[in-house]
Design a protein around this motif. Structure first.
Motif, PDB file in Angstrom:
ATOM      1  N   UNK A 129      36.775  36.096  29.930  1.00 44.85           N
ATOM      2  CA  UNK A 129      37.970  36.049  29.094  1.00 44.85           C
ATOM      3  C   UNK A 129      39.187  35.620  29.916  1.00 44.85           C
ATOM      4  N   UNK A 130      39.254  36.112  31.149  1.00 43.67           N
ATOM      5  CA  UNK A 130      40.349  35.686  32.026  1.00 43.67           C
ATOM      6  C   UNK A 130      40.214  34.193  32.308  1.00 43.67           C
ATOM      7  N   UNK A 145      48.523  38.321  36.777  1.00 44.15           N
ATOM      8  CA  UNK A 145      47.417  39.000  36.113  1.00 44.15           C
ATOM      9  C   UNK A 145      46.531  39.637  37.178  1.00 44.15           C
ATOM     10  N   UNK A 146      46.336  40.952  37.089  1.00 43.21           N
ATOM     11  CA  UNK A 146      45.419  41.662  37.987  1.00 43.21           C
ATOM     12  C   UNK A 146      44.202  42.067  37.165  1.00 43.21           C
ATOM     13  N   UNK A 147      43.158  41.241  37.171  1.00 38.46           N
ATOM     14  CA  UNK A 147      42.018  41.489  36.283  1.00 38.46           C
ATOM     15  C   UNK A 147      41.079  42.565  36.788  1.00 38.46           C
ATOM     16  N   UNK A 148      40.420  43.243  35.846  1.00 38.18           N
ATOM     17  CA  UNK A 148      39.272  44.065  36.180  1.00 38.18           C
ATOM     18  C   UNK A 148      38.076  43.123  36.052  1.00 38.18           C
ATOM     19  N   UNK A 161      45.020  37.402  40.451  1.00 39.75           N
ATOM     20  CA  UNK A 161      44.664  37.866  41.790  1.00 39.75           C
ATOM     21  C   UNK A 161      43.607  38.971  41.714  1.00 39.75           C
ATOM     22  N   UNK A 162      42.411  38.638  42.147  1.00 36.64           N
ATOM     23  CA  UNK A 162      41.307  39.581  42.169  1.00 36.64           C
ATOM     24  C   UNK A 162      41.534  40.620  43.272  1.00 36.64           C
ATOM     25  N   UNK A 335      44.345  51.548  41.456  1.00 32.17           N
ATOM     26  CA  UNK A 335      44.578  50.553  42.500  1.00 32.17           C
ATOM     27  C   UNK A 335      45.326  49.347  41.946  1.00 32.17           C
ATOM     28  N   UNK A 336      44.878  48.829  40.808  1.00 30.20           N
ATOM     29  CA  UNK A 336      45.552  47.670  40.214  1.00 30.20           C
ATOM     30  C   UNK A 336      46.990  47.993  39.844  1.00 30.20           C
TER      31      UNK A 336
END
Length: 421
Positions: A129-130, A145-148, A161-162, A335-336
């Motif tokens: 989706x990202x 965007x900090x994705x899970x 940013x992963x 953490x995110x």
């Protein structure tokens, strides 16, 4: 009438309206930002009045419902504590949450709805989706965007940013664990059961790379997120004679795979990526088999880690959500949120709380650890923030249902590998 043509035309018209609406919103925010700049701190999209608005695109009802709930509640807890401590630059932080249920249409529509209203996204579950909105993020939106999500396809973007090792790196470390600790040797076959799409295919790149380096053969089993019964996959892998299995799927698939293998007398080690476990599984019939034959590669120490930060988070989370189980989704969410919070604080110090200012601020975090065992380096968007993995084992007696069997480390193969964006 050609209904397909009508649908496409309608979609095109809606897209055009959304573009116009987005431009209108951005223009208004920019004007507000100019006014705010006179007061000393430059602002833009996502800041209204004295509030910094952040988006959360999560899964509360789909394949990662357990994870999504924990991640989101941990982020809400972080924001509550941040605001209680004074917020950022005098602004309070607010989260707007949308549940996409791991449905691609809902995920993309949720992003489209929230993007003009928020400074950035503290959570976005789902690599596919990202990836679907990556072009929009990189080309016009430019919101952090900090994705899970840990797909290597997300690397290279200064805005997405992963956090931690990408799935390919994580899987390389997982295979290294099988070799060093579970007796997998040159000439052996290993199975890999993986979700179709960015998550599973990114992990597959890692298993193939590790297998090539070690002289192993990978037997592939591609599945869909809706496939919950792993009987066919276990049967095929047993027939192929694999000596171990890598799992790049969800908690439901983990319980089925390990449980079915145990029932069939297929006694081989199984190791999953970080999102392929939930401690609630230990209360199911598969619980004993998971404790015996299942391991998980994780980008950080677990929620039950013996660190001051972990112990405080456990106490705070239990106080805020006394009826909910502890799991590693809490660590991931916290953490995110803390990484985003740190970027906001640094942007505040630079007097620039625009999207551009926050993006630049994140680049200054070259060694960030919030107490969960792994330093994160966000200075290079083309690289994963870490190459390390912690290997965990399910344990119903442990806080959060997992114990550490191997501390944070990057295998030699992972150190020599270059993720491909």
């Amino acid at each position: 009438m050609n209904t397909t043509y009508v649908a496409r035309a309608t979609a095109g018209a809606l897209a055009a309206l959304l573009v116009l609406a987005g431009c209108s919103s951005k223009a208004k925010d920019s004007e507000d930002g100019d006014k705010a700049a006179a007061g000393g701190v430059k602002t833009g999209e996502g800041i209204s009045g004295k509030t910094i608005n952040l988006g959360v695109l999560t899964d509360m009802t789909g394949v990662y419902a357990t994870l999504g709930k924990s991640v989101t509640q941990a982020q809400q807890l972080y924001v509550k504590q941040l605001n209680a401590a004074g917020g950022v630059c005098g602004y309070k932080v607010a989260l707007t949450v949308r549940d996409h249920g791991y449905d691609p249409q809902k995920a993309v529509s949720g992003y489209t709805e929230l993007e003009p209203k928020v400074l950035g996204f503290a959570q976005f579950i789902g690599s596919p989706f990202v990836a679907a909105v990556k072009q929009r993020i990189d080309g016009q939106d430019k919101a952090l965007v900090l994705p899970q999500a840990w797909s290597s396809a997300l690397l290279g973007s200064p805005y997405i940013r992963v956090i931690g090792s990408t799935y390919d790196l994580e899987t390389i470390n997982a295979v290294d664990f099988l070799i060093k600790e579970k007796g997998i040797a040159k000439g052996d076959k290993i199975g890999h059961v993986y979700f179709e799409g960015d998550y599973g295919e990114s992990a597959l790149v890692g298993s193939k790379y590790a297998a090539k380096e070690a002289g192993l053969t990978v037997v592939e089993q591609k599945i869909k997120p809706t496939d919950n019964d792993m009987t066919a996959q276990v049967t095929a892998l047993k027939k192929a004679g694999v000596k171990a299995i890598v799992l790049s799927a969800g908690p439901r698939q983990a319980a089925s795979l390990v449980g079915v293998a145990a029932a069939a007398g297929f006694d081989v080690p199984v190791i999953g990526n970080n999102s392929a476990f939930a401690p609630q599984l230990l209360a199911t019939q598969a619980g004993p088999a998971l404790e015996k034959n299942y391991w998980v590669a994780s980008p950080s120490l677990p929620i039950g880690a013996d660190t001051p930060e972990a112990k405080k988070l456990v106490a705070d989370y239990r106080k805020a959500y006394p009826k909910d189980a502890l799991d590693n989704g809490i660590v991931a969410g916290w953490t995110a949120a803390s990484v985003f919070g740190e970027a906001l604080k640094k942007a505040c110090a630079s007097k620039d709380l625009t999207r551009e200012g926050v993006d630049k601020a994140l680049l200054t975090l070259a060694s960030y650890d919030n107490g969960f065992g792994v330093d994160q380096d966000f200075s290079d968007p083309a690289s994963a923030s870490s190459r390390q993995s912690v290997i965990l084992q399910p344990d119903k007696s442990a806080t959060g249902g997992m114990t550490v069997v191997q501390e944070a480390a990057a295998s030699e193969a992972a150190e020599g590998y270059t993720p491909q964006a």
